[in-house]
Write a protein that holds these residues in place. Structure first.
Motif, PDB file in Angstrom:
ATOM      1  N   PRO A  22       8.898  18.160  -2.091  1.00  0.00           N
ATOM      2  CA  PRO A  22      10.193  17.802  -1.922  1.00  0.00           C
ATOM      3  C   PRO A  22      10.912  19.037  -1.997  1.00  0.00           C
ATOM      4  CG  PRO A  22       9.236  17.266  -4.244  1.00  0.00           C
ATOM      5  CD  PRO A  22       8.215  17.876  -3.616  1.00  0.00           C
ATOM      6  N   ASP A  23      12.412  18.468  -1.896  1.00  0.00           N
ATOM      7  CA  ASP A  23      13.267  19.603  -1.745  1.00  0.00           C
ATOM      8  C   ASP A  23      14.202  19.716  -3.106  1.00  0.00           C
ATOM      9  OD1 ASP A  23      14.653  21.795  -0.703  1.00  0.00           O
ATOM     10  OD2 ASP A  23      15.859  20.548   0.299  1.00  0.00           O
ATOM     11  N   HIS A  24      13.168  19.568  -4.049  1.00  0.00           N
ATOM     12  CA  HIS A  24      13.761  19.673  -5.508  1.00  0.00           C
ATOM     13  C   HIS A  24      12.605  20.049  -6.246  1.00  0.00           C
ATOM     14  CE1 HIS A  24      12.837  15.427  -5.177  1.00  0.00           C
ATOM     15  NE2 HIS A  24      12.181  15.660  -6.134  1.00  0.00           N
ATOM     16  N   VAL A  25      12.786  20.184  -7.593  1.00  0.00           N
ATOM     17  CA  VAL A  25      11.580  20.686  -8.494  1.00  0.00           C
ATOM     18  C   VAL A  25      10.553  19.535  -8.498  1.00  0.00           C
ATOM     19  CG1 VAL A  25      10.787  21.453 -10.829  1.00  0.00           C
ATOM     20  CG2 VAL A  25      12.847  22.209  -9.441  1.00  0.00           C
ATOM     21  N   GLN A  69       9.148  10.566   3.207  1.00  0.00           N
ATOM     22  CA  GLN A  69      10.484  10.214   2.023  1.00  0.00           C
ATOM     23  C   GLN A  69      10.895  11.563   1.594  1.00  0.00           C
ATOM     24  OE1 GLN A  69       8.545   7.620  -1.269  1.00  0.00           O
ATOM     25  NE2 GLN A  69       7.525   6.422   0.461  1.00  0.00           N
ATOM     26  N   VAL A  70      10.131  12.569   1.708  1.00  0.00           N
ATOM     27  CA  VAL A  70      10.999  13.800   1.374  1.00  0.00           C
ATOM     28  C   VAL A  70      11.249  14.797   2.360  1.00  0.00           C
ATOM     29  CG1 VAL A  70       9.633  13.888  -0.928  1.00  0.00           C
ATOM     30  CG2 VAL A  70       8.810  15.036   0.987  1.00  0.00           C
ATOM     31  N   GLY A  71      11.319  14.028   3.455  1.00  0.00           N
ATOM     32  CA  GLY A  71      11.988  14.664   5.006  1.00  0.00           C
ATOM     33  C   GLY A  71      10.864  15.485   5.798  1.00  0.00           C
ATOM     34  N   LEU A  72       9.738  15.425   5.334  1.00  0.00           N
ATOM     35  CA  LEU A  72       8.590  16.150   6.276  1.00  0.00           C
ATOM     36  C   LEU A  72       7.977  15.290   7.384  1.00  0.00           C
ATOM     37  CD1 LEU A  72       6.968  18.244   3.309  1.00  0.00           C
ATOM     38  CD2 LEU A  72       8.656  18.798   4.774  1.00  0.00           C
ATOM     39  N   HIS A  73       9.295  14.919   8.227  1.00  0.00           N
ATOM     40  CA  HIS A  73       8.614  13.841   9.222  1.00  0.00           C
ATOM     41  C   HIS A  73       7.628  14.405  10.146  1.00  0.00           C
ATOM     42  CE1 HIS A  73      11.703  10.882   7.945  1.00  0.00           C
ATOM     43  NE2 HIS A  73      12.288  12.012   7.666  1.00  0.00           N
ATOM     44  N   GLY A  74       7.945  15.670  10.469  1.00  0.00           N
ATOM     45  CA  GLY A  74       6.993  16.398  11.552  1.00  0.00           C
ATOM     46  C   GLY A  74       5.691  16.465  11.169  1.00  0.00           C
ATOM     47  N   ASP A  85       0.871  -1.188   0.181  1.00  0.00           N
ATOM     48  CA  ASP A  85      -0.054   0.056   0.087  1.00  0.00           C
ATOM     49  C   ASP A  85       0.924   1.214  -0.161  1.00  0.00           C
ATOM     50  OD1 ASP A  85      -2.517  -1.598   0.066  1.00  0.00           O
ATOM     51  OD2 ASP A  85      -2.495  -1.585   2.043  1.00  0.00           O
ATOM     52  N   ILE A  86       2.155   1.230   0.220  1.00  0.00           N
ATOM     53  CA  ILE A  86       2.871   2.357   0.676  1.00  0.00           C
ATOM     54  C   ILE A  86       3.382   2.733  -0.911  1.00  0.00           C
ATOM     55  CG2 ILE A  86       5.272   3.244   1.569  1.00  0.00           C
ATOM     56  CD1 ILE A  86       2.873   2.670   3.460  1.00  0.00           C
ATOM     57  N   PRO A  87       2.905   4.151  -1.093  1.00  0.00           N
ATOM     58  CA  PRO A  87       3.578   4.637  -2.472  1.00  0.00           C
ATOM     59  C   PRO A  87       5.047   5.010  -2.288  1.00  0.00           C
ATOM     60  CG  PRO A  87       2.411   6.223  -1.338  1.00  0.00           C
ATOM     61  CD  PRO A  87       2.340   5.135  -0.581  1.00  0.00           C
ATOM     62  N   ILE A  88       5.825   4.778  -3.367  1.00  0.00           N
ATOM     63  CA  ILE A  88       7.255   5.026  -3.449  1.00  0.00           C
ATOM     64  C   ILE A  88       7.633   6.184  -4.236  1.00  0.00           C
ATOM     65  CG2 ILE A  88       9.584   4.052  -3.586  1.00  0.00           C
ATOM     66  CD1 ILE A  88       8.186   2.793  -1.442  1.00  0.00           C
ATOM     67  N   TYR A  89       7.978   7.305  -3.887  1.00  0.00           N
ATOM     68  CA  TYR A  89       8.176   8.356  -4.575  1.00  0.00           C
ATOM     69  C   TYR A  89       9.721   8.277  -5.396  1.00  0.00           C
ATOM     70  CZ  TYR A  89       9.220  13.269  -5.978  1.00  0.00           C
ATOM     71  OH  TYR A  89       9.510  14.385  -6.776  1.00  0.00           O
ATOM     72  N   THR A  90       9.782   8.688  -6.685  1.00  0.00           N
ATOM     73  CA  THR A  90      11.005   8.518  -7.486  1.00  0.00           C
ATOM     74  C   THR A  90      11.113  10.047  -8.035  1.00  0.00           C
ATOM     75  OG1 THR A  90      10.534   6.288  -7.866  1.00  0.00           O
ATOM     76  CG2 THR A  90      12.220   7.281  -9.169  1.00  0.00           C
ATOM     77  N   ASP A 122      -9.930   7.200   7.399  1.00  0.00           N
ATOM     78  CA  ASP A 122      -9.414   6.151   6.785  1.00  0.00           C
ATOM     79  C   ASP A 122      -7.737   6.079   6.931  1.00  0.00           C
ATOM     80  OD1 ASP A 122      -8.059   4.256   4.680  1.00  0.00           O
ATOM     81  OD2 ASP A 122      -9.783   4.669   3.569  1.00  0.00           O
ATOM     82  N   ALA A 123      -7.447   5.253   8.059  1.00  0.00           N
ATOM     83  CA  ALA A 123      -6.027   5.004   8.555  1.00  0.00           C
ATOM     84  C   ALA A 123      -5.133   4.649   7.425  1.00  0.00           C
ATOM     85  CB  ALA A 123      -6.018   4.059   9.626  1.00  0.00           C
ATOM     86  N   PRO A 124      -5.458   3.674   6.469  1.00  0.00           N
ATOM     87  CA  PRO A 124      -4.493   3.420   5.384  1.00  0.00           C
ATOM     88  C   PRO A 124      -4.213   4.557   4.353  1.00  0.00           C
ATOM     89  CG  PRO A 124      -6.069   1.682   5.590  1.00  0.00           C
ATOM     90  CD  PRO A 124      -6.579   2.790   6.395  1.00  0.00           C
ATOM     91  N   LEU A 125      -5.314   5.289   4.216  1.00  0.00           N
ATOM     92  CA  LEU A 125      -5.000   6.800   3.606  1.00  0.00           C
ATOM     93  C   LEU A 125      -3.982   7.495   4.205  1.00  0.00           C
ATOM     94  CD1 LEU A 125      -8.261   7.518   1.966  1.00  0.00           C
ATOM     95  CD2 LEU A 125      -6.181   6.576   0.675  1.00  0.00           C
ATOM     96  N   ARG A 126      -4.207   7.654   5.243  1.00  0.00           N
ATOM     97  CA  ARG A 126      -3.156   8.477   6.151  1.00  0.00           C
ATOM     98  C   ARG A 126      -2.033   8.024   6.278  1.00  0.00           C
ATOM     99  NH1 ARG A 126      -5.272  12.397   9.940  1.00  0.00           N
ATOM    100  NH2 ARG A 126      -7.260  13.077   9.291  1.00  0.00           N
ATOM    101  N   ARG A 127      -1.486   6.599   6.374  1.00  0.00           N
ATOM    102  CA  ARG A 127      -0.323   6.059   6.535  1.00  0.00           C
ATOM    103  C   ARG A 127       0.219   6.150   5.316  1.00  0.00           C
ATOM    104  NH1 ARG A 127      -3.282   2.480  10.131  1.00  0.00           N
ATOM    105  NH2 ARG A 127      -3.218   1.169   8.473  1.00  0.00           N
ATOM    106  N   MET A 128      -0.477   6.373   3.757  1.00  0.00           N
ATOM    107  CA  MET A 128       0.305   6.484   2.705  1.00  0.00           C
ATOM    108  C   MET A 128       0.632   7.765   2.673  1.00  0.00           C
ATOM    109  SD  MET A 128      -2.839   4.436   0.267  1.00  0.00           S
ATOM    110  CE  MET A 128      -1.756   4.984  -1.484  1.00  0.00           C
ATOM    111  N   ARG A 129      -0.207   8.816   3.117  1.00  0.00           N
ATOM    112  CA  ARG A 129       0.258  10.084   2.848  1.00  0.00           C
ATOM    113  C   ARG A 129       1.364  10.531   3.957  1.00  0.00           C
ATOM    114  NH1 ARG A 129      -4.071  15.103   3.646  1.00  0.00           N
ATOM    115  NH2 ARG A 129      -3.974  14.261   5.632  1.00  0.00           N
ATOM    116  N   ALA A 130       1.560   9.847   5.105  1.00  0.00           N
ATOM    117  CA  ALA A 130       2.770   9.787   5.795  1.00  0.00           C
ATOM    118  C   ALA A 130       4.039   9.536   5.551  1.00  0.00           C
ATOM    119  CB  ALA A 130       2.189   9.496   7.390  1.00  0.00           C
ATOM    120  N   ALA A 131       3.937   8.268   4.714  1.00  0.00           N
ATOM    121  CA  ALA A 131       4.911   7.641   4.005  1.00  0.00           C
ATOM    122  C   ALA A 131       5.652   8.660   3.064  1.00  0.00           C
ATOM    123  CB  ALA A 131       4.529   6.313   3.440  1.00  0.00           C
ATOM    124  N   LEU A 132       4.671   8.984   2.045  1.00  0.00           N
ATOM    125  CA  LEU A 132       5.284  10.050   1.181  1.00  0.00           C
ATOM    126  C   LEU A 132       5.869  11.108   1.534  1.00  0.00           C
ATOM    127  CD1 LEU A 132       2.717  10.270  -1.594  1.00  0.00           C
ATOM    128  CD2 LEU A 132       4.836   9.245  -1.918  1.00  0.00           C
TER     129      LEU A 132
END
Length: 246
Positions: free
Chosen positions: A73-76, A227-232, A38-43, A214-224
């Motif tokens: 993300p911290d790029h374009v 991945q770009v450093g926005l842990h807080g 379920d976890i999206p992986i950003y490339t 919807d907890a799975p959706l929230r976890r998907m967003r948190a994972a993304l």
């Protein structure tokens, strides 16, 4: 923040020298693990320009001033849409006037600068460029900012967050990257792995707005976000879901 001050900031701090975001938070993460499927992986896109994010860390929400974070993300970041939706985070409601600025990186003056309605609730917010009558041209980088005006007579004190967005030409996106134009969980995953950050995040936020618990959706967003450093922001989002579920 006025465009003159923003221009001055960018002149003093070049794109490649902006401070990296090191989001820190003492907030606990929910002890629920989403399936790896379920976890999206950003490339990130191959045309990678680092340090494009302004602001980006969530230091804590106990102070009197709100914190603003652009969910980028911290790029374009890329989009396929002419009128994409931009997402940002507000730590608490505020009486400060909010302003949105959009600029073509090739020009001196902004394309658009105008007020943003102040959200009544903290959390992740959306700004639809279509509602503002704004259209992005393909293969051009645009800077965007959300600013909280603390003192109209002292623009340097504004609270500012933002990022850089570039639109992929539509036919090229369809042929070369098979971008997905629908909005569901699968399209979030496919667009994220293809490098279309703005489309993946905007769709995910739309899905969560329709199903906020919807907890799975929230976890998907948190994972993304992580991945770009926005842990807080990711942890704040998960904690708010935890409180709502009690």
């Amino acid at each position: 923040m006025t465009w003159q001050v923003l221009s001055g900031l960018l002149a003093v701090v070049p794109l490649g020298m902006m401070p990296a975001a090191h989001a820190e938070s003492n907030m606990p993460v929910l002890e629920q693990a989403a399936s790896s499927d379920d976890i999206p992986i950003y490339t990130p896109p191959k045309k990678f320009t680092p340090r494009a994010r302004v602001g980006g860390s969530l230091r804590g929400t106990e102070g009197s001033d709100p914190e603003i974070v652009a969910l980028v993300p911290d790029h374009v970041g890329l989009t396929v849409k002419q009128n994409p939706v931009l997402n940002w985070f507000l730590s608490k409601p505020t009486t400060y006037p909010l302003r949105f600025t959009l600029s073509d990186t090739r020009a001196v003056k902004p394309i658009y600068e105008g007020p943003v309605p102040a959200p009544t609730q903290p959390g992740i917010q959306s700004l639809d460029l279509k509602k503002l009558g704004l259209t992005l041209e393909p293969d051009i980088q645009y800077r965007w900012y959300i600013s909280a005006i603390r003192n109209a007579d002292s623009p340097s004190n504004d609270i500012v967050a933002g990022g850089v967005i570039e639109r992929c030409e539509f036919s090229a996106c369809l042929v070369e990257t098979s971008v997905n134009l629908t909005c569901d969980r699968q399209s979030v995953q496919r667009n994220a792995v293809k490098g279309f950050w703005y489309d993946a995040m905007a769709c995910l936020c739309t899905l969560i707005d329709a199903s906020p618990t919807d907890a799975p959706l929230r976890r998907m967003r948190a994972a993304l976000l992580k991945q770009v450093g926005l842990h807080g922001v990711a942890e704040w989002d998960l904690q708010s879901l935890s409180k709502a579920s009690r």
